[in-house]
Design an enzyme around this catalytic site. Structure first.
Site, PDB file in Angstrom:
ATOM      1  N   LEU A   1      43.643 -29.339 -81.595  1.00  5.58           N
ATOM      2  CA  LEU A   1      42.458 -29.753 -82.340  1.00  5.58           C
ATOM      3  C   LEU A   1      41.186 -30.450 -81.560  1.00  5.58           C
ATOM      4  CD1 LEU A   1      44.529 -32.252 -84.804  1.00  5.58           C
ATOM      5  CD2 LEU A   1      43.513 -30.295 -85.363  1.00  5.58           C
ATOM      6  N   ASP A   2      40.156 -30.609 -82.420  1.00  5.84           N
ATOM      7  CA  ASP A   2      39.059 -31.136 -81.439  1.00  5.84           C
ATOM      8  C   ASP A   2      39.386 -32.534 -81.133  1.00  5.84           C
ATOM      9  OD1 ASP A   2      37.747 -28.603 -81.571  1.00  5.84           O
ATOM     10  OD2 ASP A   2      36.684 -29.025 -83.420  1.00  5.84           O
ATOM     11  N   ALA A   3      38.469 -33.073 -79.964  1.00  9.15           N
ATOM     12  CA  ALA A   3      38.543 -34.536 -79.572  1.00  9.15           C
ATOM     13  C   ALA A   3      38.191 -35.371 -80.953  1.00  9.15           C
ATOM     14  CB  ALA A   3      37.546 -34.703 -78.683  1.00  9.15           C
TER      15      ALA A   3
END
Length: 233
Positions: free
Chosen positions: A100-102
């Protein structure tokens, strides 16, 4: 398994530190001091380090509720790795299945079972991933059905020759939807809504395949998967 490797697998020791422990006569196998790193540990052997029993860990399967501003990476960079949230031995040797993205929160699956991880993420498996999405602009009521049908046919993304695979879009409210996709293109969810002229302002993954994020886990908390969850993949 070699004794030095056994010690590394069952403790936080490096291979070099394990050999030092052996040289200092700190390791016994069935009550006998063993100094040879290449000693083959027999099945059922009672291995002790400084008279404390040690044993090789089994394969681990973990779900984590990823908080904001953490990275699905095996190293700490601008933000800390999600693995830093796991208070278990050798956490940084684990593999993150489905990143997942930050700025995206929610379900992350973590394991040291490479085959299981591959089945989870393989395009052939087409494992569904459900996201809760918050949008900057409301979807007008008379456009909701049209958007659901459009996402179900596949969305043409900028700089992509092939549209996305069919996705399931469920309307919760004008600014909140559920989206289930079966692939993982770069920033796919954000790009799909960008193609619709909207912007994602919040993104939270709730489910991967049959595994749903445990509602009892607060952001940053984790637990081991149940046997049923493991076998669902």
């Amino acid at each position: 398994m070699r004794l030095d490797k056994y010690l590394c697998e069952s403790t936080e020791l490096s291979r070099a530190d394990a050999k030092k422990c052996l040289h200092r006569s700190e390791v016994t196998c069935d009550g006998v001091v063993i100094k040879n790193p290449a000693f083959k540990v027999p099945d059922g052997c009672d291995v002790r380090l400084l008279d404390e029993p040690v044993s090789v860990r089994g394969i681990r399967y973990i779900m984590l509720n990823k908080p904001m501003d953490t990275l699905c990476s095996n190293v700490d960079e601008v933000y800390p790795s999600v693995l830093s949230l796991l208070d278990i031995p050798k956490a940084y040797s684990l593999h993150i299945a489905g990143r997942l993205d930050a700025d995206t929160t929610g379900l992350v699956l973590i394991t040291d079972d490479g085959q299981w991880s591959h089945r989870m993420t393989s395009p052939v498996k087409a494992c569904g991933k459900r996201y809760r999405v918050w949008l900057a602009d409301p979807i007008l009521e008379d456009k909701m059905t049209e958007m659901v049908e459009w996402f179900a046919k596949g969305v043409a993304l900028k700089a992509e020759k092939v549209p996305t695979k069919p996705a399931v879009l469920e309307m919760i409210s004008a600014n909140e939807v559920l989206l289930t996709i079966t692939e993982g293109k770069y920033h796919q969810v954000k790009r799909m809504f960008a193609a619709a002229g909207n912007k994602v302002v919040g993104l939270h993954r709730e489910q991967i395949g049959e595994i749903e994020l445990d509602a009892q886990l607060a952001a940053g908390e984790w637990r081991y998967l149940t046997q049923e969850e493991v076998e669902s993949v």
